[in-house]
Design a protein around this motif. Structure first.
Motif, short mmCIF file in Angstrom:
data_model
loop_
_atom_site.label_atom_id
_atom_site.label_comp_id
_atom_site.label_asym_id
_atom_site.label_seq_id
_atom_site.Cartn_x
_atom_site.Cartn_y
_atom_site.Cartn_z
N ASN A 1 45.71 47.68 48.29
CA ASN A 1 44.58 47.11 49.03
C ASN A 1 43.72 46.24 48.14
O ASN A 1 43.25 45.18 48.55
CB ASN A 1 43.73 48.24 49.63
N VAL A 2 43.51 46.68 46.90
CA VAL A 2 42.61 45.95 46.01
C VAL A 2 43.22 44.64 45.52
O VAL A 2 42.52 43.63 45.37
CB VAL A 2 42.20 46.84 44.82
N ILE A 3 44.54 44.61 45.29
CA ILE A 3 45.15 43.42 44.70
C ILE A 3 45.59 42.39 45.74
O ILE A 3 46.00 41.28 45.37
CB ILE A 3 46.36 43.79 43.81
N GLU A 4 45.48 42.71 47.02
CA GLU A 4 45.95 41.79 48.07
C GLU A 4 45.24 40.43 47.98
O GLU A 4 45.89 39.38 47.93
CB GLU A 4 45.72 42.42 49.45
N ALA A 5 43.91 40.45 48.00
CA ALA A 5 43.17 39.19 47.98
C ALA A 5 43.31 38.43 46.66
O ALA A 5 43.49 37.20 46.67
CB ALA A 5 41.69 39.44 48.30
N PRO A 6 43.24 39.10 45.51
CA PRO A 6 43.45 38.35 44.26
C PRO A 6 44.79 37.63 44.21
O PRO A 6 44.89 36.51 43.68
CB PRO A 6 43.35 39.44 43.18
N ARG A 7 45.84 38.24 44.76
CA ARG A 7 47.16 37.62 44.73
C ARG A 7 47.27 36.46 45.71
O ARG A 7 47.75 35.38 45.35
CB ARG A 7 48.24 38.66 45.04
N TYR A 8 46.84 36.69 46.96
CA TYR A 8 47.16 35.71 48.00
C TYR A 8 45.99 34.78 48.34
O TYR A 8 46.20 33.79 49.04
CB TYR A 8 47.64 36.43 49.25
N VAL A 9 44.80 35.08 47.88
CA VAL A 9 43.66 34.18 48.09
C VAL A 9 43.28 33.48 46.78
O VAL A 9 43.13 32.27 46.73
CB VAL A 9 42.45 34.93 48.67
N ARG A 10 43.15 34.27 45.71
CA ARG A 10 42.79 33.69 44.42
C ARG A 10 44.00 33.14 43.67
O ARG A 10 43.85 32.35 42.74
CB ARG A 10 42.08 34.73 43.55
N GLY A 11 45.22 33.57 44.06
CA GLY A 11 46.42 33.02 43.44
C GLY A 11 46.79 33.64 42.12
O GLY A 11 47.57 33.04 41.35
N LEU A 12 46.31 34.85 41.81
CA LEU A 12 46.70 35.52 40.57
C LEU A 12 48.14 35.99 40.66
O LEU A 12 48.62 36.35 41.75
CB LEU A 12 45.78 36.71 40.30
N ASP A 13 48.84 36.05 39.53
CA ASP A 13 50.19 36.60 39.56
C ASP A 13 50.11 38.12 39.65
O ASP A 13 49.03 38.72 39.51
CB ASP A 13 51.00 36.15 38.34
N ALA A 14 51.25 38.76 39.88
CA ALA A 14 51.27 40.20 40.14
C ALA A 14 50.70 40.98 38.97
O ALA A 14 49.95 41.95 39.16
CB ALA A 14 52.70 40.64 40.43
N LYS A 15 51.03 40.58 37.74
CA LYS A 15 50.55 41.32 36.57
C LYS A 15 49.04 41.24 36.43
O LYS A 15 48.35 42.26 36.24
CB LYS A 15 51.22 40.80 35.31
N ALA A 16 48.48 40.03 36.55
CA ALA A 16 47.04 39.85 36.41
C ALA A 16 46.29 40.55 37.53
O ALA A 16 45.25 41.19 37.30
CB ALA A 16 46.70 38.36 36.40
N ALA A 17 46.82 40.47 38.76
CA ALA A 17 46.16 41.13 39.89
C ALA A 17 46.18 42.65 39.73
O ALA A 17 45.20 43.32 40.04
CB ALA A 17 46.85 40.72 41.20
N THR A 18 47.31 43.17 39.24
CA THR A 18 47.42 44.62 39.04
C THR A 18 46.45 45.10 37.96
O THR A 18 45.80 46.14 38.10
CB THR A 18 48.86 45.00 38.67
N GLU A 19 46.35 44.35 36.87
CA GLU A 19 45.40 44.72 35.82
C GLU A 19 43.98 44.72 36.35
O GLU A 19 43.18 45.63 36.06
CB GLU A 19 45.54 43.76 34.64
N LEU A 20 43.64 43.69 37.12
CA LEU A 20 42.31 43.61 37.72
C LEU A 20 42.07 44.77 38.67
O LEU A 20 41.02 45.42 38.65
CB LEU A 20 42.14 42.28 38.46
N GLY A 21 43.08 45.06 39.53
CA GLY A 21 42.94 46.15 40.50
C GLY A 21 42.73 47.49 39.83
O GLY A 21 41.88 48.28 40.27
N ARG A 22 43.47 47.77 38.78
CA ARG A 22 43.32 49.04 38.08
C ARG A 22 41.95 49.14 37.40
O ARG A 22 41.32 50.21 37.39
CB ARG A 22 44.44 49.21 37.07
N ALA A 23 41.47 48.02 36.85
CA ALA A 23 40.14 48.03 36.22
C ALA A 23 39.05 48.30 37.26
O ALA A 23 38.10 49.05 36.99
CB ALA A 23 39.89 46.69 35.54
N LEU A 24 39.20 47.75 38.46
CA LEU A 24 38.20 47.96 39.51
C LEU A 24 38.26 49.38 40.06
O LEU A 24 37.22 49.99 40.36
CB LEU A 24 38.39 46.94 40.63
#
Length: 273
Positions: free
Chosen positions: A102-125
């Motif tokens: 749920n947390v990484i959905e928008a970073p990946r498909y709206v902000r355009g982050l790759d899977a690794k960067a989005a996952t790192e961000l999601g885990r930090a949040l």
């Protein structure tokens, strides 16, 4: 800075917002309070383009929302929603996604982050909201308070400057309310602007730096929570807070020997021998 000027909104000929003007400064925490139907949630939804309005304007930085259907200004609305996050009353998590998903959905498909960067961000949040141990859980496996924290983490994933919360305490018990206050206090310290619709006066008193009291689509009064809650200037605010009833209540009557004090409140009631 979010600036609202002369905002008007009507539903089927009924005025819901009647010329509201207000500003929400960076790092400020504002509680919107008032009776049901006063326009609080409608105002909140207008602030990031979820609701169109009929007159007035909303400025978020350099972007301005004008009256009419917001879909016609899609790019502008998208810019505002990136800067102003929204946490819904019912959270609206994706049931088929884990907490992390749920947390990484928008970073990946709206902000355009790759899977690794989005996952790192999601885990930090998720760690920030105290849910790093629940990243693999689905919404159906999470408590109400946990789902709410995931919703907050999801909103933060867009790195907004402001966060709008609609009745964030409505499904929480007193202990969870305290935990939410602690979490939002940390976000406030990070410089995030918070605007929350709430009926929970304890939440408003402990977290907010300013309260706006709405009634009939207008702002009746505003000020620091202590002033509004203890020394409201408007009679309607006093009635909403129950202060008028407290003033009019007759002094307590000492019960006679052999009787309880129930009859002082309910005259027909007497104690049993």
């Amino acid at each position: 800075m979010i600036e609202v000027k002369d905002l008007c909104k009507r539903y089927d000929g009924r005025t819901v917002l009647d010329g509201i003007s207000a500003c929400f400064a960076p790092g400020e925490v504002v509680a919107l309070v008032g009776p049901s139907g006063s326009g609080k949630s409608t105002l909140l939804r207008c602030l990031n383009g979820l609701e169109p309005f009929d007159a007035g304007s909303i400025r978020v930085g350099d972007d301005v929302l004008a009256p009419g259907v917001q879909r016609a200004r899609g790019a502008q609305v998208s810019n505002i929603r990136r800067r102003v996050g929204f946490v819904f009353q019912q959270w609206h998590l994706f049931a088929h996604r884990t907490a992390l998903g749920n947390v990484i959905e928008a970073p990946r498909y709206v902000r355009g982050l790759d899977a690794k960067a989005a996952t790192e961000l999601g885990r930090a949040l998720l760690e920030k909201v105290g849910l790093s141990h629940r990243e693999g859980a689905y919404p159906s496996e999470l408590s109400g308070g946990e789902q709410q924290r995931v919703a907050i983490a999801r909103a933060l994933a867009m790195e907004p400057e402001a966060l709008l919360l609609d009745e964030p305490t409505s499904a929480l018990d007193p202990e969870r309310v305290g935990e939410l206050v602690e979490l939002l206090s940390r976000l406030r310290e990070d410089g995030l602007t918070l605007v929350a619709v709430t009926h929970e006066m304890r939440f408003a008193r402990e977290l907010a730096s300013r309260m706006l009291v709405l009634h009939g689509g207008r702002i009746l009064e505003e000020g620091p929570p202590a002033q509004v809650l203890e020394r409201p200037r408007h009679e309607r605010t006093r009635a909403f807070l129950g202060l008028e009833r407290a003033v009019r209540q007759e002094p307590a009557v000492e019960p006679e020997p052999g009787r309880t004090g129930v009859s002082a409140v309910f005259p027909a009631a007497t104690a049993r021998e």
